[in-house]
Design an enzyme around this catalytic site. Structure first.
Site, PDB file in Angstrom:
ATOM      1  CE  LYS A  41      37.803  35.903  38.124  1.00 44.08           C
ATOM      2  NZ  LYS A  41      39.208  35.537  38.105  1.00 44.08           N
TER       3      LYS A  41
ATOM      4  CG  HIS B 273      27.945  41.463   2.809  1.00 43.73           C
ATOM      5  ND1 HIS B 273      27.463  42.004   1.635  1.00 43.73           N
ATOM      6  CD2 HIS B 273      29.124  40.873   2.503  1.00 43.73           C
ATOM      7  CE1 HIS B 273      28.313  41.719   0.649  1.00 43.73           C
ATOM      8  NE2 HIS B 273      29.323  41.035   1.145  1.00 43.73           N
TER       9      HIS B 273
ATOM     10  CD  GLU C 182      33.657  31.311  35.323  1.00 44.67           C
ATOM     11  OE1 GLU C 182      34.555  31.067  36.158  1.00 44.67           O
ATOM     12  OE2 GLU C 182      33.330  32.467  34.995  1.00 44.67           O
TER      13      GLU C 182
ATOM     14  CE  LYS D  25      49.778  32.569  36.327  1.00 37.79           C
ATOM     15  NZ  LYS D  25      50.221  33.912  36.053  1.00 37.79           N
TER      16      LYS D  25
HETATM   17  O1  F6P Z   1      39.169  36.368  35.367  1.00 39.09           O
HETATM   18  C1  F6P Z   1      40.145  36.651  34.438  1.00 39.09           C
HETATM   19  C2  F6P Z   1      41.174  35.566  34.373  1.00 39.09           C
HETATM   20  O2  F6P Z   1      41.933  35.544  35.529  1.00 39.09           O
HETATM   21  C3  F6P Z   1      42.060  35.696  33.148  1.00 39.09           C
HETATM   22  O3  F6P Z   1      43.094  36.589  33.321  1.00 39.09           O
HETATM   23  C4  F6P Z   1      42.481  34.288  32.944  1.00 39.09           C
HETATM   24  O4  F6P Z   1      43.017  34.075  31.659  1.00 39.09           O
HETATM   25  C5  F6P Z   1      41.197  33.566  33.196  1.00 39.09           C
HETATM   26  O5  F6P Z   1      40.564  34.290  34.224  1.00 39.09           O
HETATM   27  C6  F6P Z   1      41.315  32.129  33.586  1.00 39.09           C
HETATM   28  O6  F6P Z   1      42.078  31.977  34.757  1.00 39.09           O
HETATM   29  P1  F6P Z   1      42.694  30.576  35.135  1.00 39.09           P
HETATM   30  O7  F6P Z   1      43.590  30.166  34.042  1.00 39.09           O
HETATM   31  O8  F6P Z   1      43.399  30.763  36.429  1.00 39.09           O
HETATM   32  O9  F6P Z   1      41.546  29.609  35.278  1.00 39.09           O
END
Ligand code: F6P
Length: 510
Positions: A483, A373, A203, A197
């Site tokens: 973060k 189980h 990452e 987003k």
């Molecule tokens: O760190 C949490 C978060 O912001 C989530 O809410 C989100 O879905 C995820 O990281 C990934 O964020 P982005 O889509 O901005 O990479």
């Protein structure tokens, strides 16, 4: 004099607490009263049908009356109208929550914007299927949290029989995750979707750079030309190097964990085709309509939220468990963990005051029958009361001897019955206390539309819980501090506690 919300909670606390045994004994109509059959006729797609059975929870008429009064006191109808009407549902970030519009539920401008964005995605998906980007056999979808869990759930659920493209979802920064995807893909026929987003998540951006590097080192002459960006920050994606024609934007007002319906669903559409993706949206829209148009206890997601509130706030349950008796839903507990815990794991109310009662319980779970189980011992005889959801499909997903599916369903129903009935024994170690609650969602068939309805059911259940607790489910500031500290460790700036400093030294990070 106490305010209407406190009075409603007082009234709830005063309701008599009966055992499930007594509740069933007292009311022969109980199953009918606490079950809902939802049948959605969808235009151009298979119909959706599901049975919601909440009769094995402790809800009864006095509790339901009081929860309905609580919903009124909390302004549930107005909050729901604001959600679909594009009001500021997320006040701490000053924006609406328009994930519903992505499937056609919202204001006209939001829905029109969503349709245009999905049409753009559809054109790219169809072009790829027609060979516009050459032979494409694999997609490495890189994203994390809400940019990964929805696609992973839907791809896993819907591609058991047929997948047009082999999709690998990679989220973890641990290089092992990406290496595993590389090992399964031929670079010459692989596309990379970078789903974020914000287009800043460390990452995702690190994994994306490594995936491009892998393509380049393995004979792909234009690695950048193999990338598709799925983001609410298209400018950043273009700056990063993605060609504008391959950037699929979605609106800022669609939250990450609510974004499956947007271009974040690109891998799903690529794997199953746009028509199936539209079926997923149509199923979700039908659940939106039910949630929007149904009042009180007849509203499935609201009824589920009443039970959730009962167990969390009146019975002190710190966890809730979800067991999918269907391999195709193996990812559902993970998906729901983010949806519920990131949405409702909050400590302040919508007005910014500290909450006076527990918020989201810990969501956990697994697949049946495996979980029976492994962890069901605690559910049956442990000291923690854990409300359980069972989810199963009447139609089998497999084509083996019907005994497999029959055994699967029988086991699912047996567990709910056993939790509730318990068993007396002279030997305390062999006695089961019983009176342990469960709810069951039994879908007719787990196709794309039904999956859409199931996910939307949980989105609305989460929202309804937030309204009843007076919290904002659409922000997630709690993820930021870690973060920021990781950034400080990376840059070498900042002072850390003695333990963290020692760990960094031990790992050679300093
Ligand atoms: O760190 C949490 C978060 O912001 C989530 O809410 C989100 O879905 C995820 O990281 C990934 O964020 P982005 O889509 O901005 O990479």
């Amino acid at each position: 004099m106490s305010d209407p919300i406190s009075s409603a909670w007082d009234r709830l606390r005063e309701c008599p607490q009966s055992t499930l045994f007594d509740l069933f004994g007292a009311d022969p109509e109980r199953v009918g009263k606490l079950s809902r059959r939802l049948d959605f006729a969808l235009q151009g797609h298979d119909d959706v049908g599901m049975l919601l059975d909440w009769s094995k929870t402790h809800l009864d008429d006095p509790l339901l009356d009081s929860f309905e009064a609580l919903a009124t006191a909390c302004g549930f109808e107005q909050a729901r109208a604001d959600l679909f009407g594009g009001g500021i549902a997320n006040p701490t970030e000053g924006r609406a929550a328009t994930h519903g519009a992505m499937r056609g539920s919202g204001t006209q401008p939001h829905v029109e914007e969503a349709e245009a964005l999905l049409a753009r995605m559809g054109m790219l998906v169809d072009a790829i299927h027609r060979g516009a980007l050459g032979e494409v056999n694999h997609l490495i979808h890189i994203g994390i949290g809400g940019s990964a869990l929805g696609p992973e759930l839907a791809v896993d659920a819907l591609t058991r029989d047929l997948s047009l493209v082999d999709v690998h979802v990679v989220s973890n920064i641990d290089g092992l995750a990406l290496e595993q995807a590389f090992a399964a893909c031929d670079p010459a026929t692989t596309l990379v979707a970078v789903a974020s987003k914000t287009f800043t998540t460390i990452e995702t951006m690190t994994n994306a750079a490594s995936a491009l590097d892998w393509l380049g080192k393995n004979g792909v002459s234009d690695p950048g030309g193999r990338v598709i960006a799925l983001t609410a920050n298209p400018e950043r994606a273009v700056e990063w190097g993605v060609d504008e024609t391959r950037v699929l934007p979605f609106p800022e007002s669609v939250g990450g964990r609510y974004s499956l319906w947007s271009s974040i669903g690109f891998p799903v559409a690529l794997a199953v085709g746009m028509e199936e993706f539209h079926a997923l949206l149509a199923g979700a829209k039908a659940m939106d309509d039910h949630f929007r148009e149904t009042d009180g206890r007849a509203n499935g997601p609201l009824l589920a939220a009443f039970a959730d509130q009962y167990y969390t706030r009146l019975r002190g349950c710190q966890t809730r468990a979800v067991f999918a008796y269907d391999e195709r839903l193996a990812m559902l507990p993970d998906y729901l963990q983010q949806l519920e815990m990131e949405s409702n794991g909050k400590g302040v109310t919508i007005e910014g005051a500290p909450v006076s009662a527990p918020t989201a319980p810990i969501t956990w779970g697994g697949v049946g029958t495996d979980a029976q189980h492994a962890v069901f011992q605690l559910l049956h005889q442990g000291t923690a009361l854990v409300p359980v959801d069972f989810i199963a499909s009447i139609a089998p997903g497999d084509e083996l001897d019907p005994t497999h599916h029959r055994q699967l369903l029988m086991n699912c129903f047996a567990q709910g019955a056993a939790l509730m009935a318990g068993k007396e024994s002279d030997d305390p170690a062999r006695a089961y206390p019983g009176d342990r609650p469960s709810a069951t969602i039994l879908v007719d068939d787990l196709d794309a539309a039904t999956l859409g309805a199931l996910v939307a059911f949980h989105e609305h259940r989460t929202f309804a819980n937030a309204v009843l607790m007076r919290i904002n489910p659409f922000d997630q500031f709690g993820v930021e501090l870690g973060k920021a500290i990781a950034g400080q460790i990376d840059s070498g700036e900042g002072q850390f506690d003695a333990s963290t400093t020692a760990l960094m030294a031990a790992a050679g990070l300093r």
